[in-house]
Design an enzyme around this catalytic site. Structure first.
Site, PDB file in Angstrom:
ATOM      1  N   ASP A 179      -1.975  -6.453 -13.795  1.00 26.89           N
ATOM      2  CA  ASP A 179      -1.076  -6.697 -13.119  1.00 26.89           C
ATOM      3  C   ASP A 179       0.231  -6.814 -14.108  1.00 26.89           C
ATOM      4  O   ASP A 179       1.519  -6.291 -13.864  1.00 26.89           O
ATOM      5  CB  ASP A 179      -0.931  -8.121 -12.548  1.00 26.89           C
ATOM      6  CG  ASP A 179      -1.736  -8.193 -11.110  1.00 26.89           C
ATOM      7  OD1 ASP A 179      -1.814  -7.187 -10.518  1.00 26.89           O
ATOM      8  OD2 ASP A 179      -2.580  -9.163 -10.742  1.00 26.89           O
TER       9      ASP A 179
ATOM     10  N   LYS B  33       0.898  -1.391   0.063  1.00 24.76           N
ATOM     11  CA  LYS B  33       0.056   0.195  -0.147  1.00 24.76           C
ATOM     12  C   LYS B  33       1.005   1.287  -0.090  1.00 24.76           C
ATOM     13  O   LYS B  33       1.893   1.370   0.489  1.00 24.76           O
ATOM     14  CB  LYS B  33      -0.958  -0.007   1.350  1.00 24.76           C
ATOM     15  CG  LYS B  33      -2.016  -1.205   1.292  1.00 24.76           C
ATOM     16  CD  LYS B  33      -2.549  -1.126   2.522  1.00 24.76           C
ATOM     17  CE  LYS B  33      -3.451  -2.357   3.016  1.00 24.76           C
ATOM     18  NZ  LYS B  33      -4.078  -2.158   4.021  1.00 24.76           N
TER      19      LYS B  33
END
Length: 406
Positions: A172, A99
């Site tokens: 991704d 994050k």
């Protein structure tokens, strides 16, 4: 301790040292490509929980964690922090995915890392970036979240059904390619100036960037791009056509030559009012021949097997391809001729078949020299190279700062 692991010299990145604390799929894909190109890659795994590549389906780990060494290290622990910083002293690139702001919260800001190594290239991969609105920066993200937030998902699927994420893990892998390219660009600069850089790669931004031809839709209020399904909303002769054997052929009619070739092949009168000479595309809503072209292609394909249609249209210079499934791919002669698939053995001695290094380098080719390592299997070697004694390493095991696993 077993013999020292020697990274063979091969590929265009031979001699480049990479430290990776990359999780999940996006950043690890970039790191895997560096390893495939010859970089010396050390993968830092958390001893607190296994990476998704170890517990996920299929060959994710075996494919995207090959050619790497593994050390299991609790980075934010006092001992882990000290070891981590030592590992970066002679590294060229550090890649992490978490994050936004996670490393700064641990007190491991870019500036702290540069104190150890001013030339270090730092790559931060996250869902929403390192800066911006705090509640977004701290949000967790995976592939479909990036597709949804970037607008990419809104244009995928059929018009009469909800939008769908494109598979497999498009966000991704595209993010991984952005990470690879930007890291190597920064590395070039670092090698010429001695000054490293920090790359803030937000997954949703990578997905927004590839929608370059959608900018008009983004800038005009109320203008929406229709979900197309398997046929273009704008171009005739662009989409999937079902053949008489029930298999689908994807046809892509575009460019002056492509339009001319398909119109002449179908006997529709090239140079006519419906198909003016020199037209680069047959546009729906603009060209009188659009509906005619789609109808004729449907009728033609309905009379041919997919193999027949592909052979005849290709011979006529029309871009097309059978919609191949995986069984067809692994046995296709062109795949075999280009060695798209190769075999190697896992650490357990099991022979597996996976994808080769892409792309192919003529003078300095990449290769697969090592399978996915076991968790922490290189702990002793890596830590002893950093100057730790056997007693110190054993103490780290006891404190659960490091760990070994399958």
């Amino acid at each position: 301790m077993a013999g020292k692991t020697v990274v063979p010299e091969f590929g265009p990145l031979s001699g480049v040292k990479v430290v990776s604390a990359a999780l999940a799929m996006a950043a690890p894909f970039a790191v895997m490509m560096m390893a495939d190109y010859g970089a010396d890659v050390t993968w830092i795994e958390s001893p607190l929980m296994p990476d998704i590549s170890r517990v996920g389906p299929g060959m994710l780990g075996q494919q995207d964690r090959r050619n790497q060494k593994s050390v299991s290290l609790n980075i934010p622990s006092p001992e882990g922090r000290e070891i981590f910083l030592k590992m970066l002293k002679d590294a060229d690139i550090f890649v992490e995915s978490s994050k936004g702001g996670q490393y700064a919260k641990w007190g491991l800001t870019d500036e702290v890392l540069w104190e150890q190594n001013p030339a270090l290239v730092i790559v931060h991969v996250s869902g929403f970036g390192q800066t911006g609105i705090p509640e977004h920066v701290s949000r967790p993200s995976y592939d479909p979240i990036a597709q949804a937030f970037s607008g990419f998902m809104s244009i995928n699927g059929f018009p009469d059904r909800p939008p769908i994420p494109a598979a497999p893990q498009v966000a991704d892998y595209i993010t991984g390619l952005f990470a690879l390219g930007s890291a190597l660009a920064a590395l070039y600069k670092a090698k010429t100036t001695g000054e490293g850089d920090s790359i803030d790669l937000a997954q949703f931004e990578a997905m927004a960037r590839i929608q370059c031809y959608m900018v008009d839709y983004m800038n005009v209020p109320g203008m929406t791009f229709p979900r197309e399904g398997n046929r273009s909303a704008m171009l005739a002769g662009w989409g999937g056509f079902t053949c008489k054997d029930g298999k689908d052929l994807f046809i892509a009619v575009s460019g002056g030559g492509g339009v001319k070739n398909v119109v002449e092949f179908l006997g529709l009168g090239y140079g006519s009012e419906e198909f003016p000479a020199g037209s680069p595309n047959v546009m729906k809503g603009r060209s009188k021949g659009a509906a005619i072209l789609d109808q004729k292609l449907e009728e033609y394909c309905a009379t041919k097997t997919v193999e027949e249609a592909e052979k005849e249209l290709t011979a006529a210079g029309v871009a097309c391809c059978t919609v191949m499934d995986y069984e067809m791919i692994v046995n296709h002669p062109h795949y075999l001729a280009r060695d798209v698939f190769i075999e190697w053995e896992t650490m357990q001695g099991k022979k597996i078949r996976g994808l080769n290094v892409v792309p192919k380098f003529k003078k300095h080719p990449g290769k697969v020299w090592r399978p996915m390592p076991g968790m922490g299997m290189d702990n002793e070697e890596i830590l002893s190279d950093l100057g730790l004694t056997e007693e110190q390493i054993q103490e780290l095991y006891e404190k659960k700062v490091i760990k070994k696993g399958k």
